[in-house]
Scaffold this motif. Structure first.
Motif, PDB file in Angstrom:
ATOM      1  N   PHE A   1       0.821  -1.053   0.053  1.00 14.36           N
ATOM      2  CA  PHE A   1      -0.068   0.023   0.083  1.00 14.36           C
ATOM      3  C   PHE A   1       0.764   1.067  -0.041  1.00 14.36           C
ATOM      4  N   GLU A   2       0.326   2.329  -0.706  1.00 10.02           N
ATOM      5  CA  GLU A   2       1.185   3.355  -0.888  1.00 10.02           C
ATOM      6  C   GLU A   2       0.856   4.451   0.508  1.00 10.02           C
ATOM      7  N   ALA A   3       1.997   4.776   1.090  1.00 12.16           N
ATOM      8  CA  ALA A   3       1.885   5.470   2.134  1.00 12.16           C
ATOM      9  C   ALA A   3       3.250   5.957   2.626  1.00 12.16           C
ATOM     10  N   ARG A   4       3.331   7.339   3.285  1.00  9.93           N
ATOM     11  CA  ARG A   4       4.682   7.751   3.417  1.00  9.93           C
ATOM     12  C   ARG A   4       4.943   7.984   4.982  1.00  9.93           C
ATOM     13  N   ALA A   5       6.405   7.895   5.358  1.00 10.78           N
ATOM     14  CA  ALA A   5       6.859   8.086   6.736  1.00 10.78           C
ATOM     15  C   ALA A   5       7.168   9.619   6.561  1.00 10.78           C
ATOM     16  N   GLU A   6       6.622  10.402   7.500  1.00 13.93           N
ATOM     17  CA  GLU A   6       7.115  11.683   7.545  1.00 13.93           C
ATOM     18  C   GLU A   6       8.721  11.962   7.859  1.00 13.93           C
ATOM     19  N   PHE A   7       9.310  10.927   8.730  1.00 12.55           N
ATOM     20  CA  PHE A   7      10.507  10.744   8.913  1.00 12.55           C
ATOM     21  C   PHE A   7      10.834   9.342   9.184  1.00 12.55           C
ATOM     22  N   LEU A   8      11.984   8.724   8.761  1.00 15.18           N
ATOM     23  CA  LEU A   8      12.286   7.398   9.117  1.00 15.18           C
ATOM     24  C   LEU A   8      13.794   7.307   9.420  1.00 15.18           C
ATOM     25  N   ALA A   9      14.325   6.131  10.184  1.00 15.50           N
ATOM     26  CA  ALA A   9      15.484   6.145  10.684  1.00 15.50           C
ATOM     27  C   ALA A   9      15.568   4.689  11.122  1.00 15.50           C
ATOM     28  N   THR A  10      16.937   4.123  10.884  1.00 20.83           N
ATOM     29  CA  THR A  10      17.555   2.912  11.362  1.00 20.83           C
ATOM     30  C   THR A  10      18.208   2.928  12.581  1.00 20.83           C
ATOM     31  N   ALA A  11      17.804   2.186  13.757  1.00 18.42           N
ATOM     32  CA  ALA A  11      18.623   2.064  14.877  1.00 18.42           C
ATOM     33  C   ALA A  11      19.540   0.954  14.636  1.00 18.42           C
TER      34      ALA A  11
ATOM     35  N   LEU B   1      17.780   8.167  19.034  1.00 18.85           N
ATOM     36  CA  LEU B   1      16.844   8.507  18.014  1.00 18.85           C
ATOM     37  C   LEU B   1      15.396   8.621  18.778  1.00 18.85           C
ATOM     38  N   LEU B   2      15.263   7.719  19.974  1.00 16.83           N
ATOM     39  CA  LEU B   2      14.035   8.087  20.807  1.00 16.83           C
ATOM     40  C   LEU B   2      14.039   9.365  21.320  1.00 16.83           C
ATOM     41  N   GLU B   3      15.204   9.785  21.866  1.00 12.67           N
ATOM     42  CA  GLU B   3      15.408  11.140  22.480  1.00 12.67           C
ATOM     43  C   GLU B   3      14.995  12.334  21.629  1.00 12.67           C
ATOM     44  N   PHE B   4      15.511  11.957  20.593  1.00 14.65           N
ATOM     45  CA  PHE B   4      15.230  13.006  19.305  1.00 14.65           C
ATOM     46  C   PHE B   4      13.824  13.177  19.130  1.00 14.65           C
ATOM     47  N   ALA B   5      13.027  12.117  18.915  1.00 14.77           N
ATOM     48  CA  ALA B   5      11.506  12.223  18.597  1.00 14.77           C
ATOM     49  C   ALA B   5      10.792  12.600  20.210  1.00 14.77           C
ATOM     50  N   GLU B   6      11.058  12.181  21.235  1.00 14.77           N
ATOM     51  CA  GLU B   6      10.625  12.468  22.380  1.00 14.77           C
ATOM     52  C   GLU B   6      10.622  13.877  22.987  1.00 14.77           C
ATOM     53  N   ASP B   7      12.048  14.495  22.724  1.00 12.58           N
ATOM     54  CA  ASP B   7      12.112  15.888  22.863  1.00 12.58           C
ATOM     55  C   ASP B   7      11.069  16.760  21.831  1.00 12.58           C
ATOM     56  N   ARG B   8      10.639  16.060  21.075  1.00 12.12           N
ATOM     57  CA  ARG B   8       9.764  17.039  20.181  1.00 12.12           C
ATOM     58  C   ARG B   8       8.410  16.559  20.348  1.00 12.12           C
ATOM     59  N   GLN B   9       8.118  15.670  21.246  1.00 17.01           N
ATOM     60  CA  GLN B   9       6.969  14.999  21.408  1.00 17.01           C
ATOM     61  C   GLN B   9       6.391  14.327  19.825  1.00 17.01           C
TER      62      GLN B   9
ATOM     63  N   PRO C   1       5.071  11.343  17.867  1.00 16.17           N
ATOM     64  CA  PRO C   1       5.030  10.021  17.816  1.00 16.17           C
ATOM     65  C   PRO C   1       5.902   8.962  17.287  1.00 16.17           C
ATOM     66  N   VAL C   2       6.230   8.002  17.821  1.00 14.66           N
ATOM     67  CA  VAL C   2       7.228   6.941  17.299  1.00 14.66           C
ATOM     68  C   VAL C   2       6.512   5.639  16.805  1.00 14.66           C
ATOM     69  N   PHE C   3       6.725   5.361  15.746  1.00 11.73           N
ATOM     70  CA  PHE C   3       6.032   3.953  15.209  1.00 11.73           C
ATOM     71  C   PHE C   3       7.207   2.918  14.676  1.00 11.73           C
ATOM     72  N   ILE C   4       7.210   1.760  15.311  1.00 13.91           N
ATOM     73  CA  ILE C   4       8.159   0.785  14.986  1.00 13.91           C
ATOM     74  C   ILE C   4       8.019  -0.124  13.629  1.00 13.91           C
ATOM     75  N   LEU C   5       8.757   0.005  12.767  1.00 16.55           N
ATOM     76  CA  LEU C   5       8.348  -0.628  11.554  1.00 16.55           C
ATOM     77  C   LEU C   5       9.410  -1.910  11.454  1.00 16.55           C
TER      78      LEU C   5
ATOM     79  N   GLY D   1       5.525  11.871  12.392  1.00 16.70           N
ATOM     80  CA  GLY D   1       6.485  11.643  13.474  1.00 16.70           C
ATOM     81  C   GLY D   1       7.605  10.840  12.855  1.00 16.70           C
ATOM     82  N   LEU D   2       8.234  10.043  13.735  1.00 20.08           N
ATOM     83  CA  LEU D   2       9.328   9.225  13.379  1.00 20.08           C
ATOM     84  C   LEU D   2       9.014   7.677  13.168  1.00 20.08           C
ATOM     85  N   THR D   3       9.128   7.033  12.157  1.00 20.77           N
ATOM     86  CA  THR D   3       9.234   5.570  11.875  1.00 20.77           C
ATOM     87  C   THR D   3      10.578   4.947  11.999  1.00 20.77           C
TER      88      THR D   3
END
Ligand code: EPU
Length: 354
Positions: free
Chosen positions: A34-44, A53-61, A63-67, A81-83
């Protein structure tokens, strides 16, 4: 999409420092396609980068989605938010009691790659779980299972980041509260990020060959001895004959759970529906084959625009190409309604709907 970035002076430098990508297409990262986009995406890639990476997202409040492998996911919208993907794919072996071996794999390792690696090392135990799509990190969340074996049967422990208490924790079987396609990690989704999984294989781990379709496949090749490898080959053959390859036709495996009902309820259903396929559970309840029920209602092979029900397995919904998550959900509700009307049973959706 609803953007999470408004006036954020350090954003650009943080994105670069942490290797975070912006506006990432996800069509090749979910097995429905399915077509969809992640606003931001990173690999730990390790513990430190996960925490950063979690601090980066949490500092800005954000949402974090684990893919993970995206093989148990229906995307109906872009992900704000951050995928976050897990990049550790290492596999390590350690001796364990009873001549068994403990294999520890990073969450980013492909599940089937782990099965193949254990078999190549000569360790039986995961063969029934051959060819299941997805990552090692996702496997315990829904307690993957197939052909008579569930992850819980081989589980030793897992290591996970617990977001509420901000620490890594090691969870044993009791902590995880595994059940059929369920676990504490699933019930507390969002709190846990699995980073590695340890399983017991080899030694006296028994071969499990009594699941009907697997036994029938093994019986076709009665010439040689049955080994973990021949069981794996048989599982692969059965899966390839019944389940669509996500690389060819978009799908997320079984779309519904097999519903579990009380023995009395089952007796009533069975009186009205001759030949219904069912399995007795250890607790006396009965698991019904949802694929059989959907099939009998005439849905196998049904197509609604670009989405439909797989021709060979009515429990599997498919995207023939160009379909959307919303389109699929219309068909899902129709099937749930038809099964409820005919059998009085509610079907629960297996994949996560986003
Ligand atoms: N059946 C039909 N018509 C269908 C589909 C199934 O009559 O269209 C009948 C089959 O003939 C069989 C029974 O229903 O008698 C069960 O079918 P099958 O053996 O294919 O297994 P399932 O119950 O549909 C479950 C798991 C699968 C797993 C298989 C094998 C769930 C939700 N699904 O499917 O897991 O591979 O057993 O163990 O428990 C997955 O979770 O993604 C998945 C593929």
């Amino acid at each position: 999409m609803d953007s999470v970035t408004e006036s954020d002076p350090t954003l650009e430098s943080d994105l670069e420092r942490l290797n975070v990508q912006r506006d990432v297409p996800l069509a090749t990262r979910n097995t429905f396609g399915f077509e969809a986009r992640a606003e931001f995406l990173a690999t730990a890639t390790d513990d430190a980068s996960l925490i950063a990476l979690l601090e980066f997202a949490e500092d800005r409040q954000w949402p974090v989605f684990i893919l993970g492998g995206g093989s148990n996911l229906v995307l109906t919208r872009d992900i704000p938010g951050l995928t976050l993907c897990l990049g550790d794919t290492r596999i390590q072996y350690a001796d364990a009691p009873g001549k068994r071996v403990h294999v520890t794999a990073g969450a980013g390792c492909g599940w089937h790659a782990l099965v193949v690696d254990t078999l190549a090392h000569g360790h039986a135990g995961l063969e029934n779980l051959s060819l299941i799509p997805g990552t090692v990190g996702a496997a315990p969340v829904q307690n993957i299972g197939a052909y008579g074996v569930e992850l819980v049967d081989r589980f030793v422990s897992l290591r996970a980041w617990h977001r509420p208490s901000r620490q890594f924790m090691t969870l044993g079987p009791d902590d995880c509260a595994f059940a059929y396609r369920d676990s504490r990690l699933k019930r507390e989704r969002g709190d846990w990020i699995v980073v590695s999984l340890t399983l017991a294989v080899g030694g006296d781990t028994p071969l499990v060959t009594d699941y009907a379709s697997l036994a029938a496949q093994l019986a076709k090749h009665q010439d040689g001895a049955i080994t973990a490898r021949t069981v794996s080959d048989a599982v692969i053959a059965v899966r390839q004959s019944r389940l669509p390859d996500p690389a060819v036709i978009g799908n997320a495996g079984s779309f519904f759970h097999n519903p579990i009902v009380k023995a009395e309820t089952f007796a009533e259903i069975a009186r009205e529906h001759n030949g219904i396929v069912s399995y007795a559970m250890p607790d006396g309840r009965i698991k019904l084959a949802a694929g059989w029920m959907i099939d009998r209602l005439g849905y196998r092979g049904t197509r609604r625009g670009a989405v439909g029900v797989h021709q060979e397995q009515a429990l599997v919904l498919v995207n023939h190409g160009g379909g959307s998550g919303e389109e699929l959900l219309v068909l899902v509700r129709e099937i749930q309604g038809a099964v409820k009307d005919a059998y009085g049973v509610s079907l629960t959706v297996e994949p996560l709907i986003v």
